[in-house]
Design a protein around this motif. Structure first.
Motif: not given
Length: 173
Positions: A38, A138, A147, A152, A168, A172
């Motif tokens: 992340w 991602v 992802f 989302p 992105l 993420p």
């Protein structure tokens, strides 16, 4: 009960929120989302109670990304967390409202994105977030991947994506 809302630098405020994260994001909870790398937030919305205890948190992320190959200025919301003893009292909603206001004042944002578990979608939908029915790309382990660990959702700003592909262009949140 009185509360205080702070908007702080993401990295610099980690020590303040770590106790809340350790309490809420146990290894068992983290295991449900798989082995995901992340991003760290750029800013954090923190809600403190009268005892100066952090009781709710929202991470904010700002990034240039793509929607259907078109450049888009993205904001992200992640790490939405409320202390178990303070849930169902509206603190997450207050923190989300402060997050959206901060995003609106930050710079020209095309849309806001978050990812969540199925059981949280109704919470966000009640706060004007819309499901995104397309593909979310991602970065993971240095590669661009689809992802699909969580769903989302979009908070509309200048753009209103509902389908297509969002990249992105990074980790993420």
């Amino acid at each position: 009960m009185s509360i205080e809302i702070d908007i702080l630098n993401g990295s610099a405020s980690w020590a303040k929120v770590k106790p809340l994260f350790d309490l809420v994001w146990t290894p068992e909870v983290l295991a449900r989302s798989g082995d995901v790398d992340w991003a760290n937030p750029d800013l954090r919305v923190l809600i403190e109670n009268e005892n100066r205890q952090i009781i709710s948190h929202v991470g904010l992320y700002f990034r240039d990304g793509l929607w259907n190959g078109r450049k888009a200025r993205l904001a992200g919301v992640g790490g939405v967390t409320t202390h178990p003893d303070h849930r169902r009292k509206g603190y997450a909603s207050v923190a989300l409202d402060a997050a959206i206001q901060t995003i609106r004042h930050h710079e020209a944002i095309d849309f806001v994105l978050l990812v969540c578990d199925d059981e949280k979608m109704s919470f966000y939908a009640a706060r004007k977030w819309q499901p995104f029915g397309g593909v979310l790309i991602v970065e993971q382990n240095g590669q661009q991947v689809k992802f699909d660990v969580m769903k989302p959702m979009i908070f509309d700003m200048a753009m209103r994506p509902r389908t297509g592909t969002i990249d992105l262009c990074g980790l993420p949140w």
